[in-house]
Every structure is written in C-alpha cells, then in structure tokens.
Write an enzyme that holds these catalytic residues in place. Sequence first.
Site, PDB file in Angstrom:
ATOM      1  CG  LEU A  79      42.521  41.351  31.193  1.00  0.00           C
ATOM      2  CD1 LEU A  79      42.677  40.173  30.223  1.00  0.00           C
ATOM      3  CD2 LEU A  79      41.361  41.082  32.136  1.00  0.00           C
ATOM      4  CB  CYS A 137      38.407  41.633  29.128  1.00  0.00           C
ATOM      5  SG  CYS A 137      39.359  43.113  29.550  1.00  0.00           S
TER       6      CYS A 137
HETATM    7  C1  FMN Z   1      38.066  48.921  37.143  1.00  0.00           C
HETATM    8  C2  FMN Z   1      37.325  47.735  36.655  1.00  0.00           C
HETATM    9  C3  FMN Z   1      37.989  46.523  36.447  1.00  0.00           C
HETATM   10  C4  FMN Z   1      37.309  45.415  35.983  1.00  0.00           C
HETATM   11  N1  FMN Z   1      37.987  44.241  35.816  1.00  0.00           N
HETATM   12  C5  FMN Z   1      37.319  43.121  35.426  1.00  0.00           C
HETATM   13  C6  FMN Z   1      37.960  41.879  35.324  1.00  0.00           C
HETATM   14  O1  FMN Z   1      39.152  41.760  35.623  1.00  0.00           O
HETATM   15  N2  FMN Z   1      37.255  40.802  34.899  1.00  0.00           N
HETATM   16  C7  FMN Z   1      35.916  40.907  34.583  1.00  0.00           C
HETATM   17  O2  FMN Z   1      35.299  39.919  34.209  1.00  0.00           O
HETATM   18  N3  FMN Z   1      35.261  42.079  34.697  1.00  0.00           N
HETATM   19  C8  FMN Z   1      35.931  43.190  35.111  1.00  0.00           C
HETATM   20  N4  FMN Z   1      35.259  44.373  35.240  1.00  0.00           N
HETATM   21  C9  FMN Z   1      33.817  44.419  34.936  1.00  0.00           C
HETATM   22  C10 FMN Z   1      32.985  44.274  36.212  1.00  0.00           C
HETATM   23  O3  FMN Z   1      33.218  43.060  36.838  1.00  0.00           O
HETATM   24  C11 FMN Z   1      31.501  44.418  35.899  1.00  0.00           C
HETATM   25  O4  FMN Z   1      31.104  43.415  35.004  1.00  0.00           O
HETATM   26  C12 FMN Z   1      31.167  45.769  35.277  1.00  0.00           C
HETATM   27  O5  FMN Z   1      31.950  46.789  35.851  1.00  0.00           O
HETATM   28  C13 FMN Z   1      29.700  46.151  35.428  1.00  0.00           C
HETATM   29  O6  FMN Z   1      29.327  46.247  36.777  1.00  0.00           O
HETATM   30  P1  FMN Z   1      29.264  47.645  37.587  1.00  0.00           P
HETATM   31  O7  FMN Z   1      28.465  48.583  36.752  1.00  0.00           O
HETATM   32  O8  FMN Z   1      28.652  47.314  38.902  1.00  0.00           O
HETATM   33  O9  FMN Z   1      30.667  48.111  37.713  1.00  0.00           O
HETATM   34  C14 FMN Z   1      35.936  45.494  35.713  1.00  0.00           C
HETATM   35  C15 FMN Z   1      35.264  46.696  35.928  1.00  0.00           C
HETATM   36  C16 FMN Z   1      35.929  47.810  36.392  1.00  0.00           C
HETATM   37  C17 FMN Z   1      35.167  49.073  36.606  1.00  0.00           C
END
Ligand code: FMN
Lengths: 310, 310, 259, 259
Positions: A79, A137
């Site tokens: 975060l 998170c």
């Molecule tokens: C580097 C990184 C940072 C992330 N930061 C947040 C965040 O600050 N808040 C949040 O709700 N999800 C965060 N996520 C989760 C993503 O929003 C998403 O829910 C998750 O990566 C699954 O989607 P994807 O497979 O397309 O990456 C983060 C994911 C990654 C990879």
Amino acid sequence: MNKSPNSVDMQVKFLSLTLKNPVMPASGCFSFGQEMENFYDLDLLGAVVVKATTLEERSGNKTPRLAETPAGMLNSIGLQNPGVIQVIQEELPRFRKYPNLPVIVNVAGTAVEDYVEVVENLNKSPDVSAIELNISCPNVKCGGIQFGTDPTMAAGMVHTIKSVTKVPLIVKLSPNVTDIVEMALAVEEAGADAISLINTLIGMHIDIEKRRPLLANGIGGLSGPAIKPVAVRMVYEVSSQVQIPVLGIGGIRTGQDVIEFMMAGASAVQVGTANFIDPMACPRIIDELAQWCDQHGVKKVTDLIGAARG
Amino acid sequence: MNKSPNSVDMQVKFLSLTLKNPVMPASGCFSFGQEMENFYDLDLLGAVVVKATTLEERSGNKTPRLAETPAGMLNSIGLQNPGVIQVIQEELPRFRKYPNLPVIVNVAGTAVEDYVEVVENLNKSPDVSAIELNISCPNVKCGGIQFGTDPTMAAGMVHTIKSVTKVPLIVKLSPNVTDIVEMALAVEEAGADAISLINTLIGMHIDIEKRRPLLANGIGGLSGPAIKPVAVRMVYEVSSQVQIPVLGIGGIRTGQDVIEFMMAGASAVQVGTANFIDPMACPRIIDELAQWCDQHGVKKVTDLIGAARG
Amino acid sequence: MGYVSVIAQEALTADVYSLTFESPTDLSQGFEPGQFLHFRVTDSFDFTLRRPLSLCAADVQNNQITVVYRAQGEGTKRLTRLKAGDRVDVLGPLGHGFLTHQGDKKVLLIGGGIGVPPLVELARQFHESQVRVVSALGFATQAQAILLDELSDCGSLFVATQDGSLGQHGFVTQLLTEDFCAGIDRYYACGPTSMLKAVQQVMRDRNIAGYLSLEERMGCGIGICVGCVHPIARDGKVVNRKTCKEGPVFLAEEVIFDE
Amino acid sequence: MGYVSVIAQEALTADVYSLTFESPTDLSQGFEPGQFLHFRVTDSFDFTLRRPLSLCAADVQNNQITVVYRAQGEGTKRLTRLKAGDRVDVLGPLGHGFLTHQGDKKVLLIGGGIGVPPLVELARQFHESQVRVVSALGFATQAQAILLDELSDCGSLFVATQDGSLGQHGFVTQLLTEDFCAGIDRYYACGPTSMLKAVQQVMRDRNIAGYLSLEERMGCGIGICVGCVHPIARDGKVVNRKTCKEGPVFLAEEVIFDE
Ligand SMILES: Cc1cc2nc3c(=O)[nH]c(=O)nc-3n(C[C@H](O)[C@H](O)[C@H](O)COP(=O)(O)O)c2cc1C
Ligand SMILES: Cc1cc2nc3c(=O)[nH]c(=O)nc-3n(C[C@H](O)[C@H](O)[C@H](O)COP(=O)(O)OP(=O)(O)OC[C@H]3O[C@@H](n4cnc5c(N)ncnc54)[C@H](O)[C@@H]3O)c2cc1C
Ligand SMILES: Cc1cc2nc3c(=O)[nH]c(=O)nc-3n(C[C@H](O)[C@H](O)[C@H](O)COP(=O)(O)OP(=O)(O)OC[C@H]3O[C@@H](n4cnc5c(N)ncnc54)[C@H](O)[C@@H]3O)c2cc1C
Ligand SMILES: Cc1cc2nc3c(=O)[nH]c(=O)nc-3n(C[C@H](O)[C@H](O)[C@H](O)COP(=O)(O)O)c2cc1C
Ligand code: FES
Ligand code: FES
C-alpha cells in the site's frame, strides 16, 4: 491495432456511472494514471481505478516486492501511496481533462476509523466518481484483510462507510476465504452498491539459492492469468446470488478473457497485471472485445452479462 | 536423462515408512500404477499414491472433465474409481513386485460411515502402507469437501478414522479455506499422523463460443504450476505450526520445485499434473533433485526440510 | 516416446496442416489406423497438456507418420510453426484403432470435417488387402474439404457440403440412403459427436455394424487421469471407459450418447 | 515502444550475450547512458513480466542499441534464441541514467560483473568530450571478464578478480585506494548491491561524489506498479522512490542501504 468496430454498443451503465466500455485498469496497476498518458489517451478507458489510498502517506514494504511465478506474479507492495490529502490535491485533479472518465478511488486502512477519515476527505473532492473499499489487501500486517475474511466484520465496515460516503460504494473482496458467497451477501446486505472480485490470492515463492522467501515480506499477493479460473468461478457464484453488480478482476489479458468474465456475470472488468507486460493492454483489450462482439453478432456488450449462467 | 549422483543421500523417513527419495506421484495423476509401468520402473519412486478409492464403484462426472488454463488445468473427474473391493483385489496386489515401494491409498467418501467402511476394508489388505484421507475433493456434490472446510467436522472425521485404521493416517487438506493453519491444527489434534497440502483450488472456465462453463460439472479443481505459490505458502505456514510432517503438493514440475517445497517445510512431495505432459516427470524430477543437491553440497536431502523457514 | 524429427509440414487449406515426422516407435512392430499421437506443443511448460492428433498416414518403410490437423486454439496454432528438422516431443501411436474383419468385402468410411484424417490410413490398408472402399465425407464448405484424392485413390468417394459448394448439399448422413448402403459389410466413422450420433442412428436402421472414433478432451493420453471417458455399454453394463486407452475407437453399438 | 528488429546477437562468454537491435525510439532525440530497455521475452504470455537490461552501446547514426546480458533464469535464457531479423518487443530507453557534469576533467567508472555494460556508453561519451576516464572493474574470474577492450579504448583500465585469475586479486573496492582516486572529480558505479554499498562507503571516505545505478526487481518498468522502489534520502526525508522512473541511477549520497 485495428480500430474498434462502431457497430457494437460498448456502453455500460454501472451504478450511477456511465462507462464508455466495460474495461478499466485495476487498482495498483495504473498508479494514478500519469505514466499511462504517455502510452494512450485515457479517454479510451471505461473508467480508471487508482492505487489504494490511505489516510497517511505509506512507504510500503521492503524490496524485493515482486516475483514472477508461472503465468502470474506475486507482489507485496504494502500500500505505498502518498496519503489521501496528497492524492486529492495532486493526483485526482489531473483527471479533470477527461470529463467523461469515471475515477474510482481504492481506499485502504488499518482500523475502521482510518477508512472513515479517508472517505470523509474524499467527500470533499469533486474528482471522485466512486469508492472501491479495499478490505482485501494481503500485504500489510493490519491492512484490512481481517475485514475481508470475516463476514461480520466486513458488514460492519461496509455499513459504517456507506453511511459516510457521498458516492457509490464498491467493495473489493478477498478470494482467500472458504465461502465467497457468504462474504458477498454480507456486504450487499450492509449496503454495498457493487462488488469487485477478486483481489490477489496469498502466495509465496522461495529463492532456493538464498534459502529464504524471495519477497522481503515473505508472502505476497498472487495475480495474473494463473488466478483467472478462481476469479471466474467466484464471479459466477457471487453474481448468481447477489442483486448488485459485480466487477470481474483476475488474469485478464485479452478481449476473450473479458467475455469470459462478463458471461460469468460481471458487469464490467478490471485489468491488472497485464498492464505490466503490455502498457497498451487496456485499449488493445477494448478493441479485441468490440471485434469479438462484432464477429459474433453481439450488438450490445451488456448482452454478454451473465450469458453463461443459463 | 543423467543418472542421479549417488553422493547424495536421498532417503526420507516419513512416519513409519522409508522412502527411497521424497518424490511420489499424487493421487489421481497415476491411476493405480499399471500404465506408468510402461514408462519406467516404479521402484525409482519414493512411494505411490493411488486414485481416490470409495466404498462403491463410482462413474464420476460427465465429460468434458478437463480444461486447460494458463499454467494449469481444471478437472472434474468426480472420483471415478472401481470401488474398494476391486481396488484391494485387482489393483493393489500388483505392487507386491516392489517390496520397497510404500503404497498410499487415497480414501474418499460421502458420509463418515463410508470412509470408515473403506478403511475397514483396507485394513484387511496387506498392500496398504498408509492412508491419505481425502476430505478435499471439490468435484462431487457431497464428496467430502464439507469436511475439508470446517475444522470441527474435519477433526471429527479424523478422530473416527484414526480409531479404525491400522496404518499411518495422512490427511489431505483443501486450500479453499480462510485459515489453513486452523484446519491443520484441528486435524493434528484429532490424531492425523501427517498432512498433505494442497488439493486443488476451485475454478471455472467458460467456453465463450458455447456460452456456458466448459466443464460439464461447471466448476473444477485447479492444479498445475499456476497454484504453486499458494501451495508453497500453505506448506510454509502449516509446517511452521504443526509438529507432524507435511507432504507438499501443487504445481511441481522440476527438481527445483521440490526444493522449494522442502525448504518451505515439506518432508516429501507429490507430483500431479506434471505427469500428464511428461510421463517421465517423476524419475526426471528425482534426478534433478539429486543433481541440485550434489551441485550445492547438500549431502542429505532431508537437510533441505524447512531450510527457508529460518 | 520422446523427441523425434519433423520431416515436413505443409498447409492443406487456410487452417488445416499436414505434419510428417519420424515415428516415436518402430511402426514395423505394428500400429492401427485410428490410433492417435499425443503432441507436446513446446519444449517448455507453456502448455499444461498435450494435444491428441490422429494418425492419418504411416510410411512403415521410412518409419514416418503424418497427422492432419486444424489450427484452432493456441496449441495447434503453435504446432504450425514446426518445420523440417525441428524436434518435437510425441507419444504414440496410442490407444485402440479401427479393427478390420476377415471376410469383409466392402466397407464404408464416413468422415466429417477434421474427422477425415484417420480414415486415410484405414482406406489405404483396406485397398491394399483388396477390400472395396466407399468413402462418404461431409464438410462445411468446399474450401474446407481435405484428403479427397487420398480417399478416392482407394475407392469410390462421395462428398456432401453444408452449403452445397461441393457434392451433395447437406449433411453426410444424407448420403447414407438404403441404396447407398447396400452391400456394405461394415462401417467406420470419425467426425464431430453430432455426426457420430446421427451416423450411429442411420446405420443401426440399415442394420450394419461399425466403429466410431470418439473425441473427448484428453489429459494424459495414457490412461492415468481418467479425464477422457465416454459411457460404453458392454456386458449389459454402462461403464465410463477411457477413450485414450480403450478407445478412441469403439464398436458403434456400444457407444452411448446423451439422450 | 513496440516491436523492433534484431540486428545481431553473439555470445561474449559462456553465458553473457551481446544483443543489438533497432532502437524503439529515435535516439537522435536524446537518451542517457545508464537508461534501460524493457524486454518482452516472447510474443505470447509465457512470461508475466518483462526483463530490464541496461543500454550498453548506442549507435545514433543507425538508430541501434546494444545490450549485454547474462543468461541466468528462464527469461534471459529465452532471449538468447533471438537472431538477426527476428522481431522483439522492447520499451525504452527508460528511466534516468548517469548525469555528466560540465567541468569534470577525470571520472572513475566502477563496474562489477554484469554491472559493467551500462558504463560502456558512458565511457564513450566522456572520451568523446575529452573527459579522462579511469575504469575499475571487478569480476569473479577471468573467464567472466567482459567489455575490457571497449573500456580500455576510452581510458585507463584496472581489473580485479576474486580468484586472481586476471588483474588484482580481490574485490574491485580494493583498487580504490587513496592514491588511485587522486584527481578524480566524480565516480559512476554499477554492479551488485553488495559492491555498490562498499563503493559508496569507500568513495565517501575519499570525499568524492558520484552516482550509483541500482538494481531492483521490476514489474512494469514505467512507474505504475511501485514494485521497484529503493529508499532515497532527499530534502531531509527518506522516501521509497521508483528506480524505473526516478532511477535506476541516483546520486550516491542519497542512496540508503540496509544497515
Ligand atoms: C503490483 C500490484 C499492486 C496492487 N495494488 C492494489 C491496491 O493498491 N489495491 C487493490 O485493491 N488491489 C491491488 N492489487 C490487486 C489488483 O487490483 C487485482 O485485484 C489483482 O491483481 C488481480 O487482477 P490481475 O490478475 O489482472 O492482476 C494490486 C495488484 C498488483 C499486481
Ligand atoms: C483421439 C483424438 C484424435 C484427434 N485427432 C485429430 C486430428 O487428427 N486432427 C485434428 O485437427 N484434430 C484432432 N483432434 C482434436 C484435437 O485434439 C483438438 O482440436 C486440439 O487438441 C485442440 O487444441 P488447441 O490447442 O487448438 O485448442 P485449445 O483450445 O488451446 O485446447 C485447450 C485444451 O482443450 C483440448 N481440446 C480443445 N478442443 C478439443 C477437441 N475438439 N477435442 C479434444 N480436445 C480438445 C486440447 O487438447 C487442450 O487440452 C483429435 C482429438 C482426439 C481426442
Ligand atoms: C535497471 C536494470 C538494469 C539491468 N541491466 C542488466 C544488464 O545490462 N545486463 C544483465 O545481464 N542484467 C541486467 N539487469 C538484471 C536483469 O534484469 C536480470 O538478470 C534479469 O531480469 C533476470 O531475468 P531471468 O529471466 O534471467 O531470471 P528469472 O529468475 O526468470 O526472472 C524472474 C523475475 O525476476 C526478475 N529478476 C531476476 N533476477 C533479477 C535481478 N538480478 N535484477 C532484477 N530483476 C531480476 C526478472 O526481471 C523477472 O521479473 C538489470 C536489472 C535492472 C533492474
Ligand atoms: C485429474 C486429476 C485427478 C485428481 N484426483 C484426485 C484424487 O482422486 N484424490 C485426491 O486427493 N486428489 C486428486 N487430485 C489432486 C492432486 O492429487 C493434487 O493434489 C493436485 O492436482 C495439485 O497437484 P499438481 O498441481 O501437481 O497437480 C487430482 C488432480 C487431478 C489433476
Ligand atoms: S486422457 Fe488421461 S485417462 Fe485418458
Ligand atoms: S517497475 Fe513498476 S513502478 Fe518501477
């Protein structure tokens, strides 16, 4: 890239927002948008979801914070963000040049009071279209995930925030639970306007040369194509049980993946990890989606929603 | 394939069993061994785990039962097996030609009484080295998974089976839970001699052309490299908390993957999905493991166990 | 099993390819038309599963096999990159193929679309042993028709297309009239499930026995995952049998289709 | 950004490769030594992340860039398959590189192992603008020494190896004696973190300012994932700054290392 066919109606009404199309970058995979402007016109997007915002500035976890895994990656960012005041003053006003682009702010915290204070601050900003409550998170010790795994605590949190916020409230759930439907029903009942599914699964990678977990934080959140089947399953199960709309997230990298999520029941989707390997992922995916619809005689993209739920 | 260096002591004592090395095929990914004899000498393996065995013959779910996913696959076999009598009479005696190969029988059922009856039958067979209690199959309606997600029910089941079985009792847990450590502690307390981690995650793939879930059963179990980070994390967390040994399972395809699981705390490992693309996976992985140890000055493979837990 | 050399690859239509490679096993030790080969798509782990493709032609002298396949998904599309001299990991020939019967004088081969390839080697073997071969093939359009020469070289050939662009207008089953089937001792069919179901029905009416080659999604291809089963009625009992090990070819009368 | 053509690839040692390709952007519009390129390993999604490699040499006239990298994990091993004429997806040059200062007369370049490549273009530019270049390089063994000619062409070159097989026996920091550093206006270092930490310490003692090029695991490479940060002290405050966007090169005195 081919231009999207304009024979397909790509618009999605989501809560009080009008999305030009159902594709938006996921929180944490778009920062606050500034960098992406070098790659494409943000107005192409359905909406944007910015990085988790906390009350105070946070410096996040130690590095390494990232590890590649088969068809996925682990992150333990923790975060890191400049705090809500800075976000309101410096980051959000930059979106004013896109008057038709909904801006969703992902809100995180430790205690309920933190969340409340962030939301109260955001109430003062004219630049917030909706709030995405991040109770999922996995990367901070007291970072909200306890709210994300206990239906009663989740409901309490949602109830409180709902009474404070002036904009629609989306609740982002953790997949690391025994019963995702139970969680979803609890937050719906408590007043959530929509649900985002899924945040990352909890994982670990061990650096066998160093004989310790690769991430400094030990565990991290697993994202990317690897988790797509889990995400699609949860979207399918939850959207069959709740009345509020669901945003599908997890491993989306192509237009066909979007279709899978929408057929499972998602009203719109978020693209996370795919942005890292392909900064043009979102506009490319939007085009692929439109083209698939065109080729398959789908006139309105919203016709896809829940199509596989039979 | 290179021959394993004999400078490395690969032997693992696991419960009352002596494993020549820590690698065995996982249940459901080896059938009852007959087919694999065409590919290699089964005596190369540390042990074998045969397909889930139920009281009565089961015909399993409808097809399609398999779907490929990014770095993984979904299956919804649904415990097809010939029933415990047939297994005891026809399948298990075939292992008598390998007197030093422990045979672990995976046991599944619907109600506690089914499980008890299967175990009582197995008690009569001289060919069973240990039982792996499958309370985690996501692919049958009343197929044990309710025992795998509720610590109290799991403990009750384990307690009952422990009082019946004559051989060591390994309990295979489902990863689809909020708190895997709670589950592990519950079954340890109830008398489990060891824990297997993990069974499959629950997932879904949608056939967008047909507009319905690809698997006839809708959902299926996600296995393969995609789930490895989740499995490693659970093995790490559980082995840090329980006193009994842990078998690591999930996405193993190379010797280095085995090392990751062992460093996370696994005493031995099981190889599932990798057998499908490479029938020689198990002997190859054993060689890779021995070679890595040799190159890194690891004299006894057991020295790796928990090395990353610090 | 293991890595073998690619001899040649060529496109037959816009998306159908013919791939010839060294046989992983010594063909002179025996094989059956209707058996399949199980292809590892890349030498890394980018794909979790192999891809099953039927043996289309076998050159025993040179120990070479040809498969003919349609590039549809990611895996088969990737296979199209193979070229002469490349190495590819193949298991097989696997499973049970078409059984031939002493005394048969005239056989009917029924193929639909990408189900035609396994009939080619079967036709050749019948032709060689002087059994009369009649082939009835169905395709969506003329552009998708494949292996016509190979089958007409071995006997008489009839074609149906869904758009009427070649041969009879309609489905292949419409070719199978009573007259057409007169004198046929046995039939052999491969194609999409809907076609096999219709063929089973029609040929049951014609009172002719035959074989169906089934297509089920496969995991291992060698009998260990129990993913590929199909309900088969045998000895008064319906059992889910592994199509990779006990099939893919089954006696038509044994095959149970949904409703 | 996007796909560019590979011009050439050759092996420099058993596992170090030099890859030359068309620049994704017009180099004559400006770039900095110390910037990096972000490589997509394959055109499919077999790898989740790109691989960052530093710009080693730039040919502005032909708009070509060379990177020099060690094949260690799956991704870099796969990159070794690229050959002239292939297309590869590259972003860059990205980030902030080494800053040069008007008035500097003599600079010290300190490189360790696979950290040497980014110093090459820097040395060339200094040499061209008549700044005296002293290079101090450390390698594990002689067999792993790379780019010696390129650097000695631009000034004086000193080498240390850990096994003494080439140059001085020991670590590169052992070269950095008080005498050796006399007259140096500024230093530029790239190498493993342990080396950078030692260099920062020694050069602080020598009272010479300089730059460190940091290595952190990168996700996006463009500032959106916040994965690649390093603690940087600036304006009396330590902040985790993105090495892909604000780095990878930072003022040495700003860089905070763990204890
Ligand atoms: C580097 C990184 C940072 C992330 N930061 C947040 C965040 O600050 N808040 C949040 O709700 N999800 C965060 N996520 C989760 C993503 O929003 C998403 O829910 C998750 O990566 C699954 O989607 P994807 O497979 O397309 O990456 C983060 C994911 C990654 C990879
Ligand atoms: C015994 C047998 C023989 C076959 N012979 C031929 C042949 O000679 N020529 C030919 O073109 N095709 C043949 N097929 C079908 C062929 O296997 C599939 O078209 C192919 O596996 C699809 O892979 P993909 O990478 O294109 O698709 P993807 O969608 O990437 O495949 C994903 C997964 O689904 C499986 N799959 C997808 N479609 C099918 C299908 N129709 N049948 C079985 N599995 C499928 C794949 O094997 C893989 O495991 C045969 C199938 C079987 C079972
Ligand atoms: C700004 C920058 C410039 C670099 N310049 C060079 C160079 O010029 N030449 C060179 O040989 N190497 C360079 N590196 C290191 C190089 O990026 C890694 O060696 C490479 O990414 C490893 O990938 P892999 O596929 O071999 O390993 P894998 O283990 O398969 O990689 C898995 C993941 O870990 C990351 N990773 C693994 N090792 C490292 C590492 N040491 N540093 C950063 N990320 C790592 C990869 O990028 C990938 O995301 C640089 C790194 C950075 C951050
Ligand atoms: C086709 C298939 C069948 C399986 N059948 C069983 C089973 O009968 N009993 C069981 O406990 N686990 C079963 N599993 C789960 C595996 O034993 C293993 O826990 C899981 O696949 C994760 O390991 P992997 O990623 O190496 O495949 C099955 C898995 C697959 C893919
Ligand atoms: S494909 Fe595995 S049993 Fe047939
Ligand atoms: S690598 Fe993503 S912010 Fe630097």
